[in-house]
Design an enzyme around this catalytic site. Sequence first.
Site: not given
Length: 279
Positions: A130-131, A134, A201
């Site tokens: 997930h990071e 980003h 997100e």
Amino acid sequence: MNNIKVFVLMAGLTGLVVAIGQALGGGQGAILALLLSAGMNLFMYWGSSSMVLRSYGAQVVTAQDAPELYEMVDRLRQRAGLPMPTVAIAPQDQPNAFATGRNPENSVVCVTQGIMRALSKDELEGVIAHELAHIKNRDMLLQTIAATMAGAVSNLAQFAFFFGGRSDDDDGVHPVAGIAMLIIGPIVAMVIQFAISRQREFKADAVGAEISGRPLSLANALLKLESGARRIPMQVSPSAATLAIVNPLAAFSMRGISKWMSTHPPTAERVAALQALAA
């Protein structure tokens, strides 16, 4: 597109700071505020990630310091087609994680000590993915500048309240209008910041699930992280809190707070979206 949003954010910060300067000191105040905002914009581009790491008390680690974590980040970033980010660990008991930096070549992935204890390997991989999403989506500069902008405007407003504004005899903004501006400015900055954080997100969840190949592992991780954030308080600035995968200030949040003032989208909605991807 994100570069355009970064420009708009910086322009918005400049406008807010100049308006507050005008309210406090007329023409001279506006000029000083313009110079201040130029310095703030330069700092936000080059140094905002360092400020975020300090806010979390995070320390950069090497492959020798945290071999399993480092190997996990390295393996997933190769799958995502990204350069190796800097890896950091925050000495916080609350399970959480975030990414920061101005571009993929100058990025940081940070996890807390608590998250490494709370999650299984598959769940932690989902969070790391997930990071990295980003970073792949180039969200970090936009979100980091939004976080720094909100904090800077809030600090400037606090300074103004402590040191006072202009008198009725001075030219420029009426004191009542100045006070209103000092109240509204930080609120506008925070609302913009929250909206950006919530929007990005959902996309990072989807791209992260694609990188890891395990959307349900990320969904399970989000549920554990939200539970941990509500049970274990974390001391971090509200502006930096929006960068985390779940709201690290959940333990202090008021019940019934409206969605538009929340730093993160509802976890239930994120989990439902990930479950739909896995179906």
